[in-house]
Structures are given as structure tokens and as C-alpha cells.
Design a protein around this motif. Structure first.
Motif, short mmCIF file in Angstrom:
data_model
loop_
_atom_site.label_atom_id
_atom_site.label_comp_id
_atom_site.label_asym_id
_atom_site.label_seq_id
_atom_site.Cartn_x
_atom_site.Cartn_y
_atom_site.Cartn_z
N VAL B 108 0.87 -1.17 0.00
CA VAL B 108 0.00 0.00 0.00
C VAL B 108 0.90 1.23 0.00
CG1 VAL B 108 -1.91 1.18 1.12
CG2 VAL B 108 -1.69 -1.31 1.32
N ALA B 109 0.90 1.95 -1.12
CA ALA B 109 1.87 3.03 -1.32
C ALA B 109 1.30 4.37 -0.88
CB ALA B 109 2.26 3.10 -2.79
N TYR B 110 2.16 5.17 -0.30
CA TYR B 110 1.82 6.53 0.14
C TYR B 110 2.83 7.51 -0.42
CZ TYR B 110 -1.71 5.04 3.53
OH TYR B 110 -2.85 4.53 4.12
N VAL B 111 2.41 8.76 -0.55
CA VAL B 111 3.32 9.88 -0.83
C VAL B 111 3.30 10.79 0.37
CG1 VAL B 111 4.02 11.25 -2.81
CG2 VAL B 111 1.76 10.18 -2.76
N ALA B 112 4.45 11.35 0.70
CA ALA B 112 4.52 12.35 1.76
C ALA B 112 5.37 13.51 1.28
CB ALA B 112 5.12 11.74 3.03
N LEU B 113 5.05 14.69 1.78
CA LEU B 113 5.82 15.90 1.49
C LEU B 113 6.31 16.46 2.81
CD1 LEU B 113 3.97 17.98 -1.25
CD2 LEU B 113 6.26 17.02 -1.33
N VAL B 114 7.61 16.63 2.92
CA VAL B 114 8.19 17.14 4.16
C VAL B 114 9.23 18.20 3.81
CG1 VAL B 114 9.46 16.56 6.25
CG2 VAL B 114 7.87 14.90 5.27
N ALA B 115 9.23 19.30 4.54
CA ALA B 115 10.24 20.33 4.33
C ALA B 115 11.62 19.76 4.65
CB ALA B 115 9.95 21.54 5.21
N VAL B 167 8.39 25.28 2.39
CA VAL B 167 9.20 26.46 2.72
C VAL B 167 9.01 26.77 4.20
CG1 VAL B 167 9.26 27.54 0.45
CG2 VAL B 167 7.28 27.88 1.94
N THR B 168 10.03 27.36 4.79
CA THR B 168 9.95 27.73 6.21
C THR B 168 9.43 29.15 6.31
OG1 THR B 168 12.29 28.30 6.04
CG2 THR B 168 11.75 26.18 7.00
N GLU B 169 8.50 29.31 7.21
CA GLU B 169 7.90 30.63 7.40
C GLU B 169 8.83 31.53 8.22
OE1 GLU B 169 4.16 29.21 9.15
OE2 GLU B 169 3.17 30.25 7.48
N PRO B 170 8.85 32.83 7.93
CA PRO B 170 8.20 33.44 6.78
C PRO B 170 9.03 33.22 5.52
CG PRO B 170 9.36 35.10 8.03
CD PRO B 170 9.57 33.81 8.76
N PHE B 171 8.36 33.27 4.38
CA PHE B 171 9.05 33.00 3.11
C PHE B 171 8.72 34.10 2.11
CE2 PHE B 171 5.02 30.74 3.35
CZ PHE B 171 4.36 31.15 2.21
N GLU B 175 11.03 32.39 -3.13
CA GLU B 175 11.32 31.10 -2.49
C GLU B 175 10.22 30.08 -2.83
OE1 GLU B 175 13.78 32.62 1.49
OE2 GLU B 175 11.67 32.08 1.61
N LEU B 176 8.99 30.53 -2.75
CA LEU B 176 7.88 29.64 -3.09
C LEU B 176 7.96 29.26 -4.57
CD1 LEU B 176 5.26 28.26 -2.16
CD2 LEU B 176 4.03 30.33 -2.82
N ARG B 177 8.35 30.23 -5.38
CA ARG B 177 8.46 29.93 -6.81
C ARG B 177 9.51 28.87 -7.07
NH1 ARG B 177 11.93 32.48 -10.11
NH2 ARG B 177 11.97 34.32 -8.78
N ASP B 217 9.50 40.93 0.05
CA ASP B 217 8.36 40.83 0.95
C ASP B 217 8.28 39.43 1.56
OD1 ASP B 217 8.00 43.30 -0.04
OD2 ASP B 217 6.22 42.81 -1.25
N LEU B 218 7.83 39.40 2.80
CA LEU B 218 7.70 38.12 3.49
C LEU B 218 6.23 37.74 3.62
CD1 LEU B 218 10.40 38.50 6.29
CD2 LEU B 218 10.53 37.24 4.14
N PHE B 219 5.99 36.42 3.55
CA PHE B 219 4.63 35.91 3.63
C PHE B 219 4.58 34.69 4.52
CE2 PHE B 219 5.07 38.19 -0.32
CZ PHE B 219 3.90 38.90 -0.44
N ARG B 220 3.36 34.34 4.90
CA ARG B 220 3.11 33.10 5.63
C ARG B 220 2.04 32.30 4.88
NH1 ARG B 220 5.06 32.43 10.52
NH2 ARG B 220 6.38 34.11 11.31
#
Lengths: 240, 240
Positions: B108-115, B167-171, B175-177, B217-220
DNA sequence: TCAATAGTGTCTATCAGACATTATATG
DNA sequence: CATATAATGTCTGATAGACACTATTGA
């Protein structure tokens, strides 16, 4: 070290399939009764579920999962010949692993799309999906399965040509539109739908064999499997 | 009739997780060696696979599938506290059911996303996905699993805000791009990307705490989970 | 003849992609 | 000071949605 049977779990593994179709303008699904003879040749094992509706399923013994799903579609749908343009796709696996071995079940869920004309269910019936969802009577935990299957198919309609598998060739653009409207449960703009379909190369191809026919234009399935760009369903009101 | 143990299959059921992250501008995945101590407390059972790279996995005994997947991510990733914005999703099930019980396996396969900042793999390593795919060295049939996982995540980026979990906040918007560019492996237009992100309400929110800061500019993270409309990846050349 | 539907054309708001311009940071 | 990047604004082509109009079918 080569064999470690103590790590093997005793689990009841089934393949459960939501066989969807469009019937009388409504998205519908094939269901069976728990008291009908099971695909494994034995009756339902849980007396409490006798008579309850559920999706066609089969115990997996020693076969490939996809093959089992295909067989269930053929068998439960009463489909004569293996259809070419048939859509059967794995959804996900629902699991109940418990410390008590008898409670350990894995249900590998599939969605299938079959034209209503190809269906001749020998032991089951075809119900409109929203009627079933409203009644909430599906056994074996098939209610969330059906929900996921419907959402999967609705999404597939946005970026694939699977809708053409639900109409009999040759078909008209309005017939294809009514399939979309039935699956999405939304009315579509006839003119815009036609423009969009014809603007997507490979979606449908003109049926030249009926040249002198009166009435709406006839088409056949194209060769494209994916739509570029996607045909998004309306309803999501844009922000702002 | 109440108990029919003869229908229970002896099967080795594992949960296998593709833990994806972005590392040094490249989509990467967490892998382990088959000779490392297994999560079940026993070494790898197949001598032929000793030393081979594979995705983190665990035998399912009596737990919920999703819980097992979460535990694998925490354990293999060396993640201290259970992260809030963590993405773990079931992909599908890969099965090999054979007449020989020892060959019966369900994965049973899973995907995970971790910073990447949250990862401290105690027993594994992080490799760039395309390096791994090119090498084609993944054991346990994990190569197609990884392919499916990558495609699932790439699609998720189009219509969800999961990218913000990497991405680590604030970003900053760039960075998001760069996260999008790494996952999709395509360069994005900076101006258009910024306009698109800021035009989607709830995707990111301005970080007012750094009012007098110099620089971008910084965002959350915003509260929206789905993007309307979707941010489609380029590359698919429009027809005509 | 009338009503319903199929098919065609057109208008407009919106959006994606591309480009230009200015401001800011870093060497 | 020069270069790279961030941020803003503008232009254009493509598209979706809406509407109008004509043609055809069937009651």
C-alpha cells in the motif's frame, strides 16, 4: 531467515468495484444484494448483512488485482465480450487492521465506467448514485468508496475523453453533452460545449459514413485520451 | 458459517512511503538501505536485496494503514514533533498475488511531502529523484511507486497549496516559486508567478511582523487548501 | 404552424504569457 | 558602480461564458 511466515498476516482481501454508468440521464451504479451468490461460490458470510445492498466484490485469492477488478466488471455487469473502450481504474485501499485476525480486512477499491447499453446485470440492479447516497444503505463500508469513485470520475471527465465510452457510436454532440451533464449534475451551455469539444483535436471525429442523413451531426470517438486544455466543470464561483 | 478462515489469505502487507522534499533546488526522496534495521525490528528478509536502496516501508500488523504511513514518515525522516502542515496521502496499492503463499505481497503506497529543514534521516539518505530514476536501482518494485508519487505531487501542486509546506515561514514569493520550479522541473516566469499567487486569496498572507525589514516581501501560509483557479504547469504546448 | 433543439456567429470579461521599468541588495 | 533579483505595470492573444440568430425536426 529465508522464510518468515510469522510476519504474514491473515487478512481478508477483497476487490470492490464501483461500476458507474449513465442511465436515464442520471449517474448510476451497479449494486448487488449480500444474499446473492458470491463470486467465490459461497454465500455472504455475515448473516447480519443478508439482504443489504453493496457494490460488486470478490475475494482475492491468487490473482492480479487488476485482473480481479476486470473480472468483477464483466461478471457483475453481465458483459458479453471484453469491451475495448472499457475504463477500470484503481481508486485506493480501505483497510481495517485489527488485533483480532477475523477483523483484518483490506478492500482494494476500483472504479469502472461502462455504457448502459453494455450492462445486463445478472444478479444485481442499477441505482441512481444520489438516491443511494441519500439512502445511505450500502454495506461493507461501500458508502465512502462510492463517494470517492464519483469524485474520481467527475475529475476524470475534466481532463480525459472517458465520457465517450458512455455513448454508443455514432453519437451526436448533444448526446455527449448529456453524459457530461449527468455525471457532473450540472447543465452545460450547448453552444459552448460544442465549440469546446470540436476545438479539442482527437476528442471526437466526424462520422462521414452518414453523409446524407438528416438531423444532428454524427461523430465517433477520437484517438486522444487526454484533453488539452481541460474542460473544467462550472459551478465553482470565481473569487473576488 | 460465522468463521471461514479458509478464505483468509496469508499475505505480506507493507506500507511503502515516498517521502519527497526539495533539497538544493531538486525534488528529492528519502531512501534506505535494505540492510538497515527494519521498522519491525528484524533485518531484511531477502539476502539478495542486501544493500539495495529502497523507500521506507513497514510491515502492517494490526494498525490503521494511515497511522502506519504517518509513523514511517516520522521514523524514517527523523522528525521530532508531529508536524502540523504535513502532507501524507495514499497513492494506490501494488499487488503480487500468487498461488505460492510466500509470493503474495501487497504494497500500500503513500506519498509524503516534508520540508527539508524538518528532515534528519537517522538511517537513510536523501537523493535527487531524477538521479534515482536514471539509475533505476530501487528495490521492492519501488521504481513505479516513485514515478507515481512524483506525478501525484506535481499534479497536487497545480490545484492545492501544499507547496507552502516545503518552505519555512516566513518566506518570500521567489522562495515559493523555486519550490514549484524544483518540483515541476521547469522555470517559471517570476512576474506572472507572483501575480498568480497574490491573486489567489488564502494562498499566502503578508507577514506584517517584519514591517521595517529590507529586501523581498515576506509571507506566511494562507488558510486556503485548494487553488481556484488552478495554477497549471507550463510545457504542454497548446494544440493548433 | 409552433415549439424544441441543433448549429453558427459574435461580444465581452478574464487570464496567461511576455515584456518593460523601477527599486533594492550584493559584489 | 555594476549586476542580479524583486516588485509593479502594461500589452496581447486565447479562452470561457453569455447571447443572438438561423436551420431543422417533430408534434
Amino acid at each position: 531467515m529465508a522464510k518468515q511466515p510469522e510476519r504474514l498476516q491473515r487478512v481478508l482481501i477483497t476487490v470492490d468495484v464501483a461500476v458507474l454508468t449513465v442511465r436515464q440521464g442520471r449517474l448510476s451504479v451497479l449494486v448487488e444484494r449480500a444474499d446473492s451468490v458470491w463470486r467465490s461460490g459461497e454465500p455472504a458470510e455475515e448473516p447480519g448483512l443478508l439482504g443489504a445492498w453493496h457494490l460488486p466484490r470478490a475475494v482475492v485469492m491468487a490473482q492480479d488485482l487488476d485482473d480481479v477488478a476486470d473480472a468483477i466488471v464483466q461478471d457483475a455487469g453481465g458483459i458479453a465480450e471484453a469491451n475495448d473502450a472499457q475504463f477500470v481504474e484503481q481508486l485506493r485501499t480501505y483497510g481495517t487492521m485489527s488485533a483480532r485476525p477475523t477483523d483484518c480486512r483490506l478492500s482494494v477499491a476500483y472504479v469502472a465506467l461502462v455504457a448502459e447499453s453494455a450492462l445486463a446485470p445478472p444478479t444485481g440492479r442499477v441505482f441512481a448514485v444520489d438516491d443511494l447516497q441519500e439512502a445511505g444503505v450500502l454495506a461493507y463500508g461501500h458508502a465512502p468508496l462510492l463517494d470517492d469513485a464519483v469524485e474520481r470520475v467527475r475529475a476524470k471527465f475534466e481532463y480525459t475523453t472517458v465520457a465517450t465510452t458512455l455513448v454508443t457510436e455514432p453519437f451526436t454532440i448533444p448526446e455527449l453533452r448529456r453524459v457530461y451533464e449527468s455525471v457532473w449534475s450540472v447543465p452545460l451551455h450547448p453552444a459552448n460545449f460544442r465549440r469546446k469539444v470540436l476545438a479539442t483535436p482527437g476528442f471526437v471525429v466526424s462520422d462521414a459514413t452518414a453523409g446524407d442523413r438528416r438531423g444532428p451531426d454524427l461523430f465517433r470517438r477520437g484517438t486522444a485520451a487526454l484533453l488539452h486544455p481541460a474542460m473544467l466543470r462550472p459551478g465553482e464561483p470565481d473569487r473576488d
